[in-house]
Design a protein around this motif. Structure first.
Motif, mmCIF file in Angstrom:
data_model
loop_
_atom_site.group_PDB
_atom_site.id
_atom_site.type_symbol
_atom_site.label_atom_id
_atom_site.label_comp_id
_atom_site.label_asym_id
_atom_site.label_seq_id
_atom_site.Cartn_x
_atom_site.Cartn_y
_atom_site.Cartn_z
ATOM 1 N N VAL A 125 0.839 -1.201 0.000
ATOM 2 C CA VAL A 125 0.000 0.000 0.000
ATOM 3 C C VAL A 125 0.872 1.249 0.000
ATOM 4 O O VAL A 125 0.670 2.182 -0.786
ATOM 5 N N LEU A 126 1.885 1.253 0.852
ATOM 6 C CA LEU A 126 2.737 2.439 0.948
ATOM 7 C C LEU A 126 3.508 2.685 -0.346
ATOM 8 O O LEU A 126 3.687 3.829 -0.754
ATOM 9 N N LEU A 127 3.923 1.620 -1.005
ATOM 10 C CA LEU A 127 4.653 1.768 -2.265
ATOM 11 C C LEU A 127 3.758 2.421 -3.326
ATOM 12 O O LEU A 127 4.159 3.358 -4.018
ATOM 13 N N VAL A 128 2.525 1.901 -3.403
ATOM 14 C CA VAL A 128 1.582 2.459 -4.376
ATOM 15 C C VAL A 128 1.308 3.930 -4.053
ATOM 16 O O VAL A 128 1.332 4.800 -4.932
ATOM 17 N N VAL A 129 1.084 4.205 -2.753
ATOM 18 C CA VAL A 129 0.826 5.588 -2.354
ATOM 19 C C VAL A 129 2.010 6.476 -2.728
ATOM 20 O O VAL A 129 1.841 7.575 -3.261
ATOM 21 N N SER A 130 3.223 5.978 -2.485
ATOM 22 C CA SER A 130 4.400 6.802 -2.775
ATOM 23 C C SER A 130 4.476 7.121 -4.263
ATOM 24 O O SER A 130 4.804 8.236 -4.661
ATOM 25 N N LEU A 131 4.139 6.133 -5.096
ATOM 26 C CA LEU A 131 4.129 6.362 -6.552
ATOM 27 C C LEU A 131 3.149 7.466 -6.918
ATOM 28 O O LEU A 131 3.490 8.418 -7.613
ATOM 29 N N ILE A 132 1.909 7.299 -6.418
ATOM 30 C CA ILE A 132 0.872 8.286 -6.753
ATOM 31 C C ILE A 132 1.273 9.664 -6.249
ATOM 32 O O ILE A 132 1.223 10.656 -6.983
ATOM 33 N N SER A 169 4.762 15.148 -0.081
ATOM 34 C CA SER A 169 5.000 13.706 -0.202
ATOM 35 C C SER A 169 5.169 13.064 1.168
ATOM 36 O O SER A 169 4.564 12.024 1.457
ATOM 37 N N ALA A 170 5.992 13.680 2.007
ATOM 38 C CA ALA A 170 6.227 13.094 3.325
ATOM 39 C C ALA A 170 4.926 13.018 4.106
ATOM 40 O O ALA A 170 4.625 12.018 4.760
ATOM 41 N N TYR A 171 4.119 14.060 3.988
ATOM 42 C CA TYR A 171 2.884 14.118 4.757
ATOM 43 C C TYR A 171 1.905 13.027 4.328
ATOM 44 O O TYR A 171 1.343 12.318 5.154
ATOM 45 N N LEU A 172 1.729 12.920 3.008
ATOM 46 C CA LEU A 172 0.747 11.941 2.539
ATOM 47 C C LEU A 172 1.206 10.517 2.857
ATOM 48 O O LEU A 172 0.396 9.656 3.202
ATOM 49 N N LEU A 173 2.492 10.275 2.765
ATOM 50 C CA LEU A 173 2.994 8.954 3.140
ATOM 51 C C LEU A 173 2.776 8.706 4.632
ATOM 52 O O LEU A 173 2.390 7.617 5.048
#
Lengths: 559, 321
Positions: B15-22, B290-294
């Motif tokens: 999930v985190l990988l996908v989120v980081s991509l988006i 980016s840091a926040y959303l992750l």
């Protein structure tokens, strides 16, 4: 399960008891200072008011004086740091850390005498080496002021209190920029340290020293008792960050703060009737700047809303069409209705009192009939049938979010003379992408604003009307915001001459002539500058500055 | 249980990988942050220098690779606005947000559960009808409006509470929080209540529906017949069996309360994380966004994980595997 609830119960009991324990404490006035801090307790209702609480709409965000160029941050920084040259309330240049400055004939070599006996907040003496170090830092890391050193070739300390600056190109305005803008930091404190050190250790020579900074919340300042000049009246100053307009207003009414910047018109009208608040307004230094791209062929190839004209030509390239656009707009009515009277009409980008202000320049007066006549004669009659039915041509007025209502009104005026004008709001985050010259090519009709805090027409001219041919920049650092791509070689010579003229009166004469030329060509135009509206507690008197900076020393106690 | 843990950890990482991509690509296509940082009159050469300083001159997939590598080490780059490490800036504000969320959470549990159970147990009483009417208001009134009304009512007219800002901070267990001082509590109260209202309302409605269902069951009648006390029947026998959906919703609410209190924080000038996010979006401060959303995504993943474990605790019939 029982255990789960008993744990929950215990936690809650604990919390209740903590609150209960603290209930008996006398409830102090609703102010915002840190009680456990060495900082003094501000109390708005206290009689001997020694803490001034000012609410700002945005945070300082950084203590690196070269990172960011934003008016609110600049003003707060100026409490702590000082530049070599200061600007007074009426935009006059005054000695700051520099006592005097002298240029050779063509303003290319400057000798600057520095003030002796000035100390930084940590007690170290201020010398020319600090200035050299500060300039080095600007070149190395000064993102927000990256262009301010562009005319400086080299600089060195002749002795501890003398500085020599050699310009790469003559610059008679060196004191106005960059000497006025670059704030000096201490060499001993920051030498050999990384960027973050500038954020963590704040050491200037200003009237106030930094006591506490809570990001996005407050800046707490304390008077510098060793200041070289006149010491300010208030011992403690707190800048609070309150981004929401309504909250700022509510905080002012409830007495939590003494002063609020940027009051909206609706709140101002309401507050004028309150007994404990005065509403103060003063014209800003940012006249709006309308530009029209002056080039043959498509002026905005990348625009999502391209220009449409009957024969594919660019009407904005015709001088009379530009005059007609100015004449179509009723500025007085616009200020009265759209701005609720809180704006001051302008004739050009140069404000009265500035060097190079030409009193004979008057904005082309509102005259829709004349405008129609000019448009007819320029070869753009009203079309019948087809895409442009009922119109002469169609343009898009690009504007920032804060100008949305004004732009809509302007579009309305243009419709009346037969120009279809579509107001397009550029989202805030991408404004500077959208309007970037030689890169975006998205606008053909655009309104932004341009301020001139130094009061020098030559500086404004250098940025806004110095030739910028559509395909390639003529000269680096010149015509940087000439977004209409206006070209006039003769005018360029005058601007260059003025920049190399150290004599104030002579420069004034040259620039009056130069602006007359730009005005005759309708290179760009300005309708008004908005007024800054401030709310001030009746305990205080606030004297607004011409440059819109908010300084604690602009306040004094009311009698 | 171990199998469950491994499976969940793997899922979380995915999930985190996908989120980081988006997150990375979404923030990279909007505008050019450099133009927000340099003066309008900066020359192209000066702009290019800044672009290079920030590493934005490299191809986007290279940038993503660097971003991912740094993120694994807990580095998200330096904020373009604050000139400090992004993650540090977020964590710096974490206590401020957590304290209003913590109080809001307590309010939600206390008022949500008691009022919800009451309304479910006695659906026909006048008080229950008032509670349900109130909960409708709570759900439908937006937070920014409630916030402004509270400020006007309690801050400006009655002057019971301060209008804006965070109060003085003290230290509890080494954490700096305004919950440690009496004046701090006065500052916390209104923002917390503003956040809590909507959550209280939805918990009430959820619990009422569940309770009305459960109260018809035979085992409740049996418990009553057995002579169990009224409170005991309600809170031990009935409530326990309505908790599954409530815990799920509460977990999600908690996540949103922590990550997205943006509006409330802006209205009350509360220096928390939500305000940081919204400011960073408008200034194109990519490292922070980016840091926040992750960070927010991790938070939700963890909370959901805890919620799943709570299921098993509440209802022994649920098998985690």
């Amino acid at each position: 399960m029982k255990r789960f609830f008993s744990v929950l119960l215990i936690v809650m009991l604990l919390l209740v008891s903590i609150t209960a324990c603290q209930q008996p404490a006398p409830a102090p006035a609703p102010s915002d200072d840190n009680g456990d801090d060495p900082a003094p307790t501000p109390d708005p209702v206290d009689e001997g008011l020694d803490t001034l609480i000012i609410a700002l709409s945005t945070d300082v965000t950084t203590w690196n004086p070269y990172a960011r160029n934003q008016i609110t941050a600049n003003a707060v920084h100026m409490h702590v740091f000082e530049p070599l040259v200061l600007i007074d309330e009426n935009m006059g240049i005054q000695p700051g850390l520099a006592l005097s400055w002298e240029a050779n004939e063509d303003a290319s070599v400057w000798t600057i005498k520095l003030r002796e006996g000035v100390t930084f907040h940590n007690g170290e003496p201020f010398t020319a080496h600090d200035v050299v170090f500060s300039f080095d830092k600007v070149l190395e890391t000064g993102i927000g002021w990256v262009d301010s050193m562009s005319t400086i070739g080299s600089y060195r300390a002749l002795d501890d209190y003398t500085l020599e600056i050699v310009c790469s190109t003559p610059d008679a305005l060196l004191p106005a920029n960059p000497l006025r803008n670059l704030r000096i930091i201490s060499k001993n404190t920051h030498e050999g340290q990384d960027l973050e050190h500038l954020e963590d250790v704040v050491n200037g020579t200003g009237r106030y020293r930094l006591v506490e900074y809570v990001r996005d919340d407050r800046v707490v300042l304390e008077r510098n008792e060793d200041y070289w000049g006149e010491k300010p009246e208030f011992k403690n100053v707190i800048f609070r960050t309150i981004p929401n307009e309504a909250t700022r207003t509510a905080s002012l009414i409830s007495g939590e703060i003494h002063f609020s910047e940027v009051i909206n018109v609706r709140d101002a009208q309401m507050m004028e009737n309150l007994p404990n608040i005065n509403v103060v307004s003063s014209p800003s230094i940012s006249p709006n700047m309308f530009v029209m791209v002056q080039v043959d062929g498509d002026p905005s190839p990348n625009s999502p809303n391209p220009m449409v004209s009957p024969d594919g030509s660019n009407p904005l390239n015709v001088r009379d069409v530009r005059e007609a656009i100015v004449r179509a707009i009723d500025v007085d009515e616009l200020i009265d209705v759209v701005m609720a009277g809180y704006a001051t009409p302008t004739d050009s980008l140069i404000l009265p009192g500035s060097n190079g202000f030409n009193p004979n320049i008057k904005r082309y007066a509102y005259d829709p009939e004349k405008a129609m006549e000019l448009l007819d004669n320029a070869g753009y009659p009203i079309q019948e049938g087809g895409e442009l039915d009922g119109y002469r041509f169609s343009i898009t007025l690009d504007h920032q979010e804060r100008n949305a209502i004004m732009a809509t009104a302007v579009a309305g005026y243009l419709e009346r003379v037969g120009i279809r004008c579509i107001p397009y709001t550029i989202p805030n985050a991408v404004v500077w992408d959208h309007v970037r010259m030689y890169d975006s090519y998205q606008s053909h009709f655009l309104v932004t604003s341009w301020s001139n805090p130094a009061g020098e027409a030559a500086m404004v001219a250098k940025d806004t009307i110095y030739s910028a041919p559509f395909d390639q920049r003529k000269r680096d650092g010149f015509g940087g915001v000439n977004r209409g791509y206006y070209v006039n070689e003769e005018l360029d010579e005058l601007i260059e001459l003025a920049l190399a003229t150290a004599d104030w009166d002579e420069r004034d004469r040259i620039m009056q002539e130069a602006w007359q030329m730009a005005h005759d060509d309708v290179a760009n135009f300005s309708l008004f500058r908005h007024d800054n509206i401030y709310g001030v507690s009746t305990e205080l008197v606030f004297i607004p500055r011409a440059d819109s900076y908010i300084y604690a020393w602009q306040f004094r106690l009311a009698d | 249980m171990i199998k469950f843990l491994i499976k969940r950890t793997f899922q979380m990482a995915l999930v985190l990988l996908v989120v980081s991509l988006i997150v990375f690509f979404a923030t990279s296509v909007i505008g050019n942050p450099v133009y927000n940082m340099v003066p309008e009159t900066a020359s192209q050469e000066q702009v290019d220098r800044v672009i290079q300083q920030l590493g934005l001159d490299r191809p986007i997939y290279v940038q993503y690779g660097i971003f991912l590598r740094n993120a694994l080490r807990g580095e998200f780059g330096r904020s373009y606005v604050f000139y400090k490490p992004a993650l540090g800036l977020i964590l710096e504000r974490f206590p401020a947000t957590m304290e209003i969320v913590f109080v809001a959470m307590i309010m939600t549990i206390v008022f949500g559960v008691t009022l919800g159970v009451y309304a479910g147990a006695k659906p026909k009483s006048k008080v229950s009808k008032m509670i349900m009417g109130g909960s409708l208001l709570g759900i439908s009134l937006p937070a920014f409006w409630i916030g402004m009304v509270f400020i006007f009512l309690f801050g400006v007219s009655l002057r019971w509470f301060p209008v804006s800002g965070r109060g003085p901070v003290g230290t509890i267990f080494g954490i700096e929080t305004s919950l440690a001082t009496a004046r701090g509590w006065r500052h916390v109260f209104l923002p917390s209540l503003t956040i809590a209202l909507q959550n209280i309302a939805s918990i009430i409605r959820l619990l009422r529906a569940g309770m009305m269902e459960v109260m018809k069951q035979d085992y409740i009648k049996f418990a009553k017949a057995k002579g169990a006390g009224n409170l005991k029947v309600l809170y031990q026998h009935a409530l326990k069996n309505t908790l599954i959906p409530v815990v799920t919703i509460f977990g999600l609410q908690l996540g949103s309360m922590i990550a997205f209190t943006t509006i409330t924080e802006t209205i009350y000038a509360w220096p928390g994380m939500g305000k940081l996010l919204i400011d960073s979006i408008s200034s194109l401060d990519r490292p922070i966004v980016s840091a926040y959303l992750l960070f927010a995504a991790s938070l939700f993943v963890v909370i959901n994980f805890v919620v799943d474990i709570l299921y098993a605790l509440i209802d022994p019939r649920i098998d985690l595997n």
